[in-house]
Design a protein around this motif. Structure first.
Motif, PDB file in Angstrom:
ATOM      1  N   HIS A 195       0.963  -1.152  -0.078  1.00  0.00           N
ATOM      2  CA  HIS A 195      -0.012  -0.049  -0.001  1.00  0.00           C
ATOM      3  C   HIS A 195       1.034   1.020   0.194  1.00  0.00           C
ATOM      4  O   HIS A 195       1.939   1.469   0.034  1.00  0.00           O
ATOM      5  CB  HIS A 195      -0.797  -0.090   0.987  1.00  0.00           C
ATOM      6  CG  HIS A 195      -0.736   0.179   2.365  1.00  0.00           C
ATOM      7  ND1 HIS A 195       0.195   1.634   2.926  1.00  0.00           N
ATOM      8  CD2 HIS A 195      -0.556  -0.447   3.562  1.00  0.00           C
ATOM      9  CE1 HIS A 195       0.093   1.549   3.988  1.00  0.00           C
ATOM     10  NE2 HIS A 195       0.493   0.270   4.262  1.00  0.00           N
ATOM     11  N   MET A 196       0.356   2.507  -0.991  1.00  0.00           N
ATOM     12  CA  MET A 196       0.973   3.495  -1.074  1.00  0.00           C
ATOM     13  C   MET A 196       0.440   4.503  -0.284  1.00  0.00           C
ATOM     14  O   MET A 196       1.494   5.349   0.142  1.00  0.00           O
ATOM     15  CB  MET A 196       1.642   3.754  -1.949  1.00  0.00           C
ATOM     16  CG  MET A 196      -0.384   4.370  -3.448  1.00  0.00           C
ATOM     17  SD  MET A 196      -0.185   4.608  -4.736  1.00  0.00           S
ATOM     18  CE  MET A 196      -0.966   4.870  -5.668  1.00  0.00           C
TER      19      MET A 196
ATOM     20  N   THR B  90       6.478  -0.296  -0.948  1.00  0.00           N
ATOM     21  CA  THR B  90       6.547   1.098  -1.905  1.00  0.00           C
ATOM     22  C   THR B  90       7.507   0.552  -2.796  1.00  0.00           C
ATOM     23  O   THR B  90       7.572   0.014  -3.700  1.00  0.00           O
ATOM     24  CB  THR B  90       5.641   2.010  -2.345  1.00  0.00           C
ATOM     25  OG1 THR B  90       4.803   1.525  -1.149  1.00  0.00           O
ATOM     26  CG2 THR B  90       5.981   2.151  -3.475  1.00  0.00           C
TER      27      THR B  90
ATOM     28  N   HIS C 110       0.712  -1.484  -6.396  1.00  0.00           N
ATOM     29  CA  HIS C 110       0.682  -0.267  -5.175  1.00  0.00           C
ATOM     30  C   HIS C 110      -1.090   0.361  -4.983  1.00  0.00           C
ATOM     31  O   HIS C 110      -1.707   1.491  -5.643  1.00  0.00           O
ATOM     32  CB  HIS C 110       1.277   1.498  -5.497  1.00  0.00           C
ATOM     33  CG  HIS C 110       2.679   1.209  -5.779  1.00  0.00           C
ATOM     34  ND1 HIS C 110       3.988   1.727  -6.097  1.00  0.00           N
ATOM     35  CD2 HIS C 110       3.718   0.158  -5.131  1.00  0.00           C
ATOM     36  CE1 HIS C 110       5.001   1.262  -6.013  1.00  0.00           C
ATOM     37  NE2 HIS C 110       4.846   0.500  -5.245  1.00  0.00           N
TER      38      HIS C 110
END
Length: 470
Positions: free
Chosen positions: A171-172, A203, A226
């Protein structure tokens, strides 16, 4: 605009057969005033941990039909947020100082001091004092925003296997200015939360894997993802699973990297979960680790609530990688200077080895429903009840939405289905996953509980006999 009388209810605590701030006060249609911080009193010694939270006390006031609640702060006013997620109530709740209330409830500090000195309630209903009314004017606005997922593909070289995919994800998103979910307290809110470990580390690792795997030309195709909205409830990964860019049945495995930048250089230890992955696959993955690289394997969901859970719920086996919680978690101090870049590079090399091992294998491990069981916890510790719902972690204004049910579970027995929204459990209203977990935690195996839910516009209910965890 409405005027309502005030009522002071101490700390909003009710202990059956013991201390009771509600005794002698009818809070219905009053604006209740309670103190946020519970004192260390013998009278509160046996108050369950789940009943100590501000949210639990606010729910009790909502159930008593209070018109609104003023939360009296022992310092500056602050946002009324629960760190585990958003507070969901149907009554207005405001944070106030004693100075702001003036003498509307008399000397509030003296009342609170009396409770601390005597261990007895000092509640007071001000219904008969016409000057102790509060005028509320509220304007609520719901804001919605779009957040992106970023998806890239490395095509496989094998004419047959290239139609299958291995997902590498991270996850970004992070917390921005920390207005929600910050662990930095009042001082942290409003400050930039860089999220270097959570999750710039994951990331960056996926970007590095993309560079390396493109050169390696694996047999199967690689999906690099992402995700957005993880911190708000796995929104991005859940959306992709529900609206995939490639056929979901072609996705054979998912590797998720979340908080992987704080490997201890003195004793490099990586925590690895295998939600939906067979135990043999986890053991095989551990054997591929480089020398001197300790791996703590945790079958099932005990390690991490992150985007791999969305894939596991879609019956896709997953590996999850994590270097551990630290004192900078969800704080403004999660900065790049604290990242172990050499350790991150070592982890990227291990990720490359694992990804290629999966992408080049003749056959892949099948989804294992036994390791996919989510070990949920409530305020009182591990759950004693196995109910069998697969949660949708996104916020839903109507209740707790589920993505499915486990085969043979209590949830399946009473007829719950994917997309249903649970609104009540055992006499408790359910407005979020946190309400649901608290309701589960209040029961023991063998209890009977009335479950209420929505299916489209239809309201449904059934009585369930609750089973214990095996």
């Amino acid at each position: 605009m409405r005027q309502k009388p005030l009522a002071f209810l101490g700390y909003g605590v009710r202990i059956p057969g013991g201390y009771d701030d509600f005794a002698g006060v009818d809070v219905k249609d009053r604006v209740a005033v309670i103190a946020r911080t519970l004192p260390d009193l013998d009278a509160f010694a046996h108050l369950p941990r789940g009943e100590r939270s501000l949210l639990a006390r606010l729910k009790r006031l909502e159930a008593a039909k209070a018109a609104a609640v003023l939360v009296l702060e022992d310092g500056p006013v602050r946002p009324l947020l629960r760190e585990e997620g958003p507070v969901k109530l149907d009554i207005p709740v405001l944070s106030v100082s004693a100075e702001a209330l003036g003498t509307a409830c008399g000397d509030l500090r003296a009342r609170l001091m009396a409770i601390k000195d005597t261990g007895r309630p000092a509640s007071q209903d001000f219904i008969y004092a016409p000057w102790t009314t509060l005028t509320l004017k509220l304007k609520l606005r719901r804001e919605e925003a779009q957040v992106p997922n970023v998806v890239a593909v490395i095509p496989g070289r094998d004419p047959k296997l290239r139609k299958e995919f291995i997902v590498l994800g991270a996850h970004m998103d992070h917390l921005g200015l920390g207005e929600r979910h910050s662990m930095g307290g009042a001082e942290g809110r409003g400050q930039v939360h860089p999220g270097a470990d959570d999750n710039a580390s994951g990331t960056a690792l996926v970007v590095e894997l993309a560079r390396e795997l493109k050169k390696a030309r694996p047999r199967r195709s690689i999906l690099l993802m992402h995700f957005g909205g993880e911190e708000e409830g796995l929104l991005g990964s859940n959306h992709w699973v529900q609206h995939p860019t490639h056929p979901l049945e072609s996705v054979k495995f998912m590797l998720n990297f979340d908080m992987v930048g704080r490997l201890d250089p003195a004793a490099p230890k990586l925590m690895m979960g295998g939600l939906g992955a067979p135990k043999a696959a986890l053991e095989a993955a551990r054997k591929l680790a480089p020398e001197g690289f300790a791996i703590s394997v945790d079958v099932g969901a005990a390690v991490g609530g992150s985007d791999h859970m969305s894939f596991s719920q879609a019956k896709i086996p997953t590996f999850f990688f994590f270097t551990g919680i630290h004192g900078e978690y969800h704080r403004p101090t999660d900065t790049a200077d604290r990242i172990n870049f050499a350790g991150l590079a070592k982890l990227a090399a291990y990720g490359r080895t694992l990804a290629l091992d999966l992408a080049n294998a003749d056959t892949l491990p099948a989804f294992d429903p036994e390791t996919a069981k989510v070990a949920m916890k409530g305020d009182g510790g591990p759950m004693r009840i196995a109910f069998g719902t697969l949660p949708d972690y996104a916020d839903n204004p109507k209740g707790f939405r589920i993505n499915g049910v486990s085969k043979g579970s209590t949830a399946e027995t009473i007829g719950l289905q994917a997309g249903d929204i649970i609104t009540g459990f055992g006499g408790r209203p359910v407005k979020s996953i946190y309400d649901f977990m608290d309701a589960l935690g209040a029961h023991k195996p063998g209890d009977k509980a009335l479950i209420q839910w929505l299916r489209g516009d239809q309201t449904m209910q059934a009585e369930a006999t609750l089973k214990g965890r095996s």
